[in-house]
Design an enzyme around this catalytic site. Structure first.
Site, PDB file in Angstrom:
ATOM      1  CB  CYS A 115      21.135  37.420  50.022  1.00  0.00           C
ATOM      2  SG  CYS A 115      22.935  37.411  49.987  1.00  0.00           S
ATOM      3  CG  HIS A 251      19.737  41.530  49.640  1.00  0.00           C
ATOM      4  ND1 HIS A 251      20.485  41.640  50.789  1.00  0.00           N
ATOM      5  CD2 HIS A 251      20.509  40.857  48.735  1.00  0.00           C
ATOM      6  CE1 HIS A 251      21.658  41.048  50.595  1.00  0.00           C
ATOM      7  NE2 HIS A 251      21.698  40.572  49.353  1.00  0.00           N
ATOM      8  CG  ASN A 281      25.292  41.289  50.041  1.00  0.00           C
ATOM      9  OD1 ASN A 281      24.546  41.016  50.987  1.00  0.00           O
ATOM     10  ND2 ASN A 281      25.226  40.660  48.884  1.00  0.00           N
TER      11      ASN A 281
HETATM   12  N1  ACO Z   1      38.696  45.342  41.695  1.00  0.00           N
HETATM   13  C1  ACO Z   1      39.170  45.568  40.464  1.00  0.00           C
HETATM   14  N2  ACO Z   1      38.891  44.785  39.420  1.00  0.00           N
HETATM   15  C2  ACO Z   1      38.091  43.737  39.626  1.00  0.00           C
HETATM   16  C3  ACO Z   1      37.540  43.433  40.887  1.00  0.00           C
HETATM   17  C4  ACO Z   1      37.872  44.292  41.955  1.00  0.00           C
HETATM   18  N3  ACO Z   1      37.416  44.109  43.208  1.00  0.00           N
HETATM   19  N4  ACO Z   1      36.769  42.340  40.788  1.00  0.00           N
HETATM   20  C5  ACO Z   1      36.814  41.955  39.508  1.00  0.00           C
HETATM   21  N5  ACO Z   1      37.616  42.793  38.812  1.00  0.00           N
HETATM   22  C6  ACO Z   1      37.947  42.740  37.372  1.00  0.00           C
HETATM   23  C7  ACO Z   1      37.744  41.380  36.775  1.00  0.00           C
HETATM   24  O1  ACO Z   1      38.873  40.553  37.009  1.00  0.00           O
HETATM   25  C8  ACO Z   1      37.572  41.718  35.322  1.00  0.00           C
HETATM   26  O2  ACO Z   1      38.835  41.946  34.775  1.00  0.00           O
HETATM   27  P1  ACO Z   1      39.171  41.442  33.261  1.00  0.00           P
HETATM   28  O3  ACO Z   1      38.223  42.194  32.380  1.00  0.00           O
HETATM   29  O4  ACO Z   1      40.598  41.823  33.109  1.00  0.00           O
HETATM   30  O5  ACO Z   1      38.924  39.963  33.279  1.00  0.00           O
HETATM   31  C9  ACO Z   1      36.838  43.057  35.358  1.00  0.00           C
HETATM   32  O6  ACO Z   1      37.043  43.582  36.672  1.00  0.00           O
HETATM   33  C10 ACO Z   1      35.351  42.954  35.086  1.00  0.00           C
HETATM   34  O7  ACO Z   1      34.817  41.881  35.865  1.00  0.00           O
HETATM   35  P2  ACO Z   1      33.286  41.533  35.839  1.00  0.00           P
HETATM   36  O8  ACO Z   1      33.049  40.378  36.761  1.00  0.00           O
HETATM   37  O9  ACO Z   1      32.815  41.409  34.429  1.00  0.00           O
HETATM   38  O10 ACO Z   1      32.669  42.863  36.475  1.00  0.00           O
HETATM   39  P3  ACO Z   1      31.181  43.280  36.601  1.00  0.00           P
HETATM   40  O11 ACO Z   1      30.951  44.560  35.961  1.00  0.00           O
HETATM   41  O12 ACO Z   1      30.253  42.152  36.298  1.00  0.00           O
HETATM   42  O13 ACO Z   1      31.081  43.528  38.169  1.00  0.00           O
HETATM   43  C11 ACO Z   1      30.193  42.460  40.126  1.00  0.00           C
HETATM   44  C12 ACO Z   1      31.315  42.466  39.085  1.00  0.00           C
HETATM   45  C13 ACO Z   1      30.268  43.741  40.916  1.00  0.00           C
HETATM   46  C14 ACO Z   1      30.430  41.277  41.061  1.00  0.00           C
HETATM   47  C15 ACO Z   1      28.836  42.335  39.404  1.00  0.00           C
HETATM   48  O14 ACO Z   1      28.845  41.259  38.502  1.00  0.00           O
HETATM   49  C16 ACO Z   1      27.715  42.188  40.357  1.00  0.00           C
HETATM   50  O15 ACO Z   1      27.374  43.094  41.050  1.00  0.00           O
HETATM   51  N6  ACO Z   1      27.045  41.039  40.360  1.00  0.00           N
HETATM   52  C17 ACO Z   1      26.007  40.788  41.312  1.00  0.00           C
HETATM   53  C18 ACO Z   1      26.595  39.945  42.348  1.00  0.00           C
HETATM   54  C19 ACO Z   1      26.153  40.314  43.727  1.00  0.00           C
HETATM   55  O16 ACO Z   1      25.759  41.391  44.062  1.00  0.00           O
HETATM   56  N7  ACO Z   1      26.261  39.307  44.544  1.00  0.00           N
HETATM   57  C20 ACO Z   1      25.939  39.448  45.899  1.00  0.00           C
HETATM   58  C21 ACO Z   1      25.329  38.217  46.402  1.00  0.00           C
HETATM   59  S1  ACO Z   1      23.883  37.863  45.546  1.00  0.00           S
HETATM   60  C22 ACO Z   1      22.815  38.948  46.044  1.00  0.00           C
HETATM   61  O17 ACO Z   1      22.906  39.378  47.149  1.00  0.00           O
HETATM   62  C23 ACO Z   1      21.797  39.386  45.073  1.00  0.00           C
END
Ligand code: ACO
Length: 324
Positions: A115, A251, A281
C-alpha cells in the site's frame, strides 16, 4: 541556490467499469452495508473482469496522465510501477506497460511496497531524475488486488479493490526553497518485525498462491501511530505547520484511519481528499487515484502544497510533500 525539481506535469487514472456495492457483497458473505460503512467508510468498489490484468489498468491510467500532461509517450524514458499484484512473477509489469505504450527507450521496472508502493515509487523516480540520467518519468500505482483476496473471508474481502493511477514527472529548475513546484520532501520507512500483521500466505518461493491475511486491529493502531509520526517529521523537517498544507491525499485504507491521522496532525477535514467510499482500498493505486480525482474536479490548483502518506504490509510507510 537553484535546485532541480521533479515536477508533476499531469495525472491520470483508470477504474474497471464493474462496480460491486456493499449490498452486492452482503449477498455472498455474512456482512452488511451498515457494518462496512461504519467500520471503514466504504460503500462500493471497482473489480476488474477476469481478462483484465494489472498492466491493462496501468496502461489506461498512463495514457490518461500523458494526455493530461500534453506529452507523447515517446518522451518518457523512465517508468516506475508500484504493484503487489503483477501480471507475472517476471518480467516486471512496468515492462508490459512500456511495450503497450510503444516506448523503446529508457527503462521500466516495478517497486513492491504494497500500500506504500506509490510513495516509494515516486521517491525512486524523483531520485533517478535528480541524478540526471533520465528526463521524463511515468510513475504508476496499479493493482488487481481482487485476485489475492479470499472472497469467503469477510474480514478482508470487504476492504480491497482494483484500479490504477499515474503521474508524469519532468525535471524543472527551482530555487531550492519550499516555494518551488515539484517534489520537496520524502520520508520512507520499513520495519520487517511486523510482517505477520499483514501479508499474503503464499508466493513463488513458497510454491503456492496465497491470500491476504490481516490482523485488522493491530494494523489500525500501527497505521495511525506510524503515519502520524512520519507526517510530523515531514512538517518539522520543513519548518511547516499543518495549516500550510493545502491538500492531504492519504492512502485510502479506511475512513477511520484517515480521520484519526488528520485529527492527530490537527488538519482541517475539508483539506482531506477522500475516495475510499467509492474506490475502497486499491493499495498502491489509491493515492494517485485520489490525487487525480481532486485535480480533475478543480480542488488541486497550481502552487498548492500537497501531503501524501501511506502504510502497507511489512510494515512499509512514509510521507511526501510536493507542490502542484
Ligand atoms: N461484516 C460483519 N462483521 C464483520 C466483518 C464484516 N465484513 N468483518 C469482521 N466482522 C466481525 C468480526 O468477526 C467481529 O465479530 P465478533 O466480535 O463476533 O468476533 C466483529 O466484526 C469485530 O471485528 P474487529 O476485527 O474487532 O472489527 P474492527 O472494528 O477492528 O474493524 C477493520 C475491522 C475494519 C478491519 C479494522 O480493524 C481496520 O480498519 N483495520 C485497519 C486495516 C486496514 O485498513 N487494512 C488495509 C490494509 S493496511 C493499510 O492499507 C493501512
Amino acid at each position: 541556490m537553484s535546485k532541480q525539481r521533479s515536477v508533476i506535469i499531469g495525472s491520470g487514472s483508470y477504474l474497471p467499469p464493474n462496480i460491486v456495492t456493499n449490498e452486492d457483497l452482503a449477498k455472498t458473505v455474512d456482512t452488511t452495508d451498515e457494518w462496512i460503512t461504519a467500520r471503514t467508510g466504504i460503500k462500493q468498489r471497482h473489480i476488474a473482469d477476469k481478462d483484465m490484468l494489472t498492466s491493462d489498468l496501468a496502461t489506461e491510467a498512463a495514457k490518461d496522465a500523458l494526455k493530461n500532461a500534453g506529452i507523447d509517450a515517446s518522451e518518457i524514458d523512465l517508468i516506475v510501477l508500484a504493484t503487489a499484484t503483477p501480471n507475472r512473477t517476471f518480467p516486471a509489469t512496468a515492462i508490459t506497460v512500456q511495450a503497450n505504450l510503444g516506448i523503446t527507450q529508457g527503462c521500466a521496472f516495478d517497486v513492491q511496497a504494497v500500500c506504500s508502493g506509490f510513495v516509494f515509487a515516486l521517491t525512486v523516480a524523483d531520485n533517478m531524475l535528480q541524478a540526471g540520467n533520465f528526463k521524463k518519468a511515468l510513475v504508476i500505482g496499479a493493482e488487481t488486488f481482487s485476485r489475492i483476496i479470499d472472497w469467503t473471508d469477510r474480514t478482508t474481502c470487504v476492504l480491497f479493490a482494483d484500479g490504477a493511477g499515474a503521474v508524469v514527472l519532468e525535471t524543472q529548475q527551482g530555487k531550492g526553497t519550499i516555494a518551488d513546484r515539484g517534489i520537496l520532501y520524502s520520508h520512507l520507512r520499513s520495519d520487517g518485525r511486523y510482517e505477520d500483521m499483514l501479508y499474503v500466505d503464499g508466493g513463488p518461493s513458497q510454491g503456492k498462491e496465497g491470500f491476504v491475511k490481516m490482523s485488522g486491529n493491530d494494523v489500525f493502531k500501527h497505521a495511525v501511530k506510524k503515519i502520524g509520526a512520519s507526517i510530523e517529521q515531514a512538517l518539522t523537517d520543513n519548518n511547516l505547520v499543518s495549516d500550510d498544507i493545502d491538500w492531504f491525499v492519504p492512502h485510502q485504507a479506511n475512513k477511520r484511519i484517515l480521520d484519526a491521522v488528520a485529527k492527530r496532525i490537527k488538519l482541517d477535514e475539508s483539506k482531506v481528499v477522500v475516495t475510499v467510499d467509492k474506490h475502497a482500498n486499491t493499495s498502491a493505486a489509491s493515492i494517485p487515484l485520489a490525487l487525480h480525482e481532486a485535480v480533475k474536479d478543480g480542488r488541486v490548483k497550481k502552487g498548492d502544497l500537497i501531503l501524501i502518506e501511506a502504510l502497507g504490509g511489512g510494515f512499509t510507510w512514509g510521507s511526501m510533500l510536493f507542490r502542484w
